[in-house]
Design a protein around this motif. Structure first.
Motif, PDB file in Angstrom:
ATOM      1  N   TYR A 148      15.239  53.495 -38.495  1.00 42.63           N
ATOM      2  CA  TYR A 148      14.380  52.325 -38.606  1.00 42.63           C
ATOM      3  C   TYR A 148      13.200  52.729 -39.468  1.00 42.63           C
ATOM      4  CZ  TYR A 148      11.391  48.389 -37.450  1.00 42.63           C
ATOM      5  OH  TYR A 148      10.599  47.276 -37.526  1.00 42.63           O
ATOM      6  N   SER A 149      12.880  51.933 -40.485  1.00 40.55           N
ATOM      7  CA  SER A 149      11.756  52.275 -41.350  1.00 40.55           C
ATOM      8  C   SER A 149      10.836  51.076 -41.550  1.00 40.55           C
ATOM      9  CB  SER A 149      12.239  52.814 -42.698  1.00 40.55           C
ATOM     10  OG  SER A 149      13.062  51.889 -43.347  1.00 40.55           O
ATOM     11  N   LEU A 150       9.577  51.393 -41.710  1.00 38.04           N
ATOM     12  CA  LEU A 150       8.525  50.422 -42.012  1.00 38.04           C
ATOM     13  C   LEU A 150       7.830  50.889 -43.282  1.00 38.04           C
ATOM     14  CD1 LEU A 150       6.870  50.170 -38.482  1.00 38.04           C
ATOM     15  CD2 LEU A 150       8.343  48.464 -39.549  1.00 38.04           C
ATOM     16  N   GLN A 151       7.486  49.942 -44.159  1.00 37.18           N
ATOM     17  CA  GLN A 151       6.812  50.303 -45.399  1.00 37.18           C
ATOM     18  C   GLN A 151       5.897  49.168 -45.818  1.00 37.18           C
ATOM     19  OE1 GLN A 151       9.372  51.347 -48.705  1.00 37.18           O
ATOM     20  NE2 GLN A 151       7.818  50.761 -50.165  1.00 37.18           N
ATOM     21  N   HIS A 152       4.764  49.529 -46.361  1.00 36.59           N
ATOM     22  CA  HIS A 152       3.861  48.523 -46.933  1.00 36.59           C
ATOM     23  C   HIS A 152       3.203  49.134 -48.163  1.00 36.59           C
ATOM     24  CE1 HIS A 152       1.458  44.921 -47.040  1.00 36.59           C
ATOM     25  NE2 HIS A 152       0.389  45.676 -47.222  1.00 36.59           N
ATOM     26  N   SER A 153       3.394  48.503 -49.315  1.00 39.07           N
ATOM     27  CA  SER A 153       2.812  48.962 -50.576  1.00 39.07           C
ATOM     28  C   SER A 153       1.923  47.874 -51.145  1.00 39.07           C
ATOM     29  CB  SER A 153       3.916  49.288 -51.587  1.00 39.07           C
ATOM     30  OG  SER A 153       4.719  50.336 -51.109  1.00 39.07           O
ATOM     31  N   THR A 154       0.759  48.279 -51.638  1.00 44.13           N
ATOM     32  CA  THR A 154      -0.172  47.323 -52.236  1.00 44.13           C
ATOM     33  C   THR A 154      -0.548  47.784 -53.640  1.00 44.13           C
ATOM     34  OG1 THR A 154      -2.062  48.464 -51.254  1.00 44.13           O
ATOM     35  CG2 THR A 154      -1.173  46.597 -50.038  1.00 44.13           C
ATOM     36  N   VAL A 155      -0.911  46.806 -54.469  1.00 46.02           N
ATOM     37  CA  VAL A 155      -1.466  47.105 -55.791  1.00 46.02           C
ATOM     38  C   VAL A 155      -2.903  47.564 -55.552  1.00 46.02           C
ATOM     39  CG1 VAL A 155      -2.081  46.156 -58.046  1.00 46.02           C
ATOM     40  CG2 VAL A 155       0.002  45.378 -56.884  1.00 46.02           C
ATOM     41  N   THR A 156      -3.227  48.769 -55.992  1.00 46.40           N
ATOM     42  CA  THR A 156      -4.527  49.366 -55.678  1.00 46.40           C
ATOM     43  C   THR A 156      -5.690  48.501 -56.155  1.00 46.40           C
ATOM     44  OG1 THR A 156      -3.515  51.545 -55.840  1.00 46.40           O
ATOM     45  CG2 THR A 156      -5.908  51.468 -55.918  1.00 46.40           C
ATOM     46  N   ALA A 157      -5.603  47.942 -57.344  1.00 50.28           N
ATOM     47  CA  ALA A 157      -6.722  47.178 -57.924  1.00 50.28           C
ATOM     48  C   ALA A 157      -6.994  45.879 -57.179  1.00 50.28           C
ATOM     49  CB  ALA A 157      -6.443  46.887 -59.395  1.00 50.28           C
ATOM     50  N   THR A 158      -5.956  45.236 -56.634  1.00 52.18           N
ATOM     51  CA  THR A 158      -6.141  43.908 -56.029  1.00 52.18           C
ATOM     52  C   THR A 158      -5.964  43.878 -54.516  1.00 52.18           C
ATOM     53  OG1 THR A 158      -3.816  43.312 -56.275  1.00 52.18           O
ATOM     54  CG2 THR A 158      -5.290  42.814 -58.135  1.00 52.18           C
ATOM     55  N   GLY A 159      -5.277  44.870 -53.971  1.00 46.65           N
ATOM     56  CA  GLY A 159      -4.981  44.872 -52.539  1.00 46.65           C
ATOM     57  C   GLY A 159      -3.816  43.969 -52.171  1.00 46.65           C
ATOM     58  N   GLN A 160      -3.189  43.319 -53.164  1.00 47.70           N
ATOM     59  CA  GLN A 160      -2.045  42.440 -52.902  1.00 47.70           C
ATOM     60  C   GLN A 160      -0.786  43.261 -52.643  1.00 47.70           C
ATOM     61  OE1 GLN A 160      -2.368  40.154 -56.666  1.00 47.70           O
ATOM     62  NE2 GLN A 160      -2.178  38.364 -55.320  1.00 47.70           N
ATOM     63  N   ASP A 161       0.133  42.672 -51.903  1.00 52.10           N
ATOM     64  CA  ASP A 161       1.427  43.295 -51.676  1.00 52.10           C
ATOM     65  C   ASP A 161       2.096  43.558 -53.031  1.00 52.10           C
ATOM     66  OD1 ASP A 161       4.426  43.417 -51.147  1.00 52.10           O
ATOM     67  OD2 ASP A 161       3.652  43.281 -49.106  1.00 52.10           O
ATOM     68  N   ALA A 162       2.612  44.771 -53.228  1.00 52.81           N
ATOM     69  CA  ALA A 162       3.207  45.136 -54.513  1.00 52.81           C
ATOM     70  C   ALA A 162       4.541  44.438 -54.751  1.00 52.81           C
ATOM     71  CB  ALA A 162       3.383  46.651 -54.595  1.00 52.81           C
TER      72      ALA A 162
END
Length: 111
Positions: free
Chosen positions: A30-44
């Motif tokens: 089971y895996s969980l992941q969350h990535s964001t664009v560093t400049a905007t904080g939006q989900d990548a």
């Protein structure tokens, strides 16, 4: 879409293997992941936030093995600025019949 620049990602994965009997092996993760664009904080976007995987392998005769795997991918977001509808979750089921040592070290597998 143009490359958005740096991303920050966080996540975890739990995996386990269990030999239920001398001829049956169960594997899961089971895996969980969350990535964001560093400049905007939006989900990548594009990467699944959750993934569940399970596999069972059964050695039913010498040199023969049957296996099945289930893979569930969930919560994939679109990239920032992509206005298409949300990406649906999906589940796949795969089955494999394998024969080892057909000739020398050759193996045959059928999906």
């Amino acid at each position: 879409m143009q490359n958005a620049g740096d991303q920050t990602g966080r996540g975890l994965e739990l995996e386990s293997t269990f030999d239920a009997t001398s001829s049956v092996r169960l594997t899961g993760s089971y895996s969980l992941q969350h990535s964001t664009v560093t400049a905007t904080g939006q989900d990548a976007g594009m990467s699944p936030h959750r993934r569940l995987f399970g596999r069972a392998d059964w050695r039913f005769a010498p040199l023969w093995q049957f296996g099945t795997a289930v893979n569930h991918v969930a919560d994939r977001m679109r990239e920032p600025g992509d206005t298409r509808p949300q990406i649906p979750d999906y589940t796949t089921v795969d089955m494999t019949l394998r024969r080892e040592k057909i000739a020398g070290d050759w193996m045959y597998a059928r999906w």
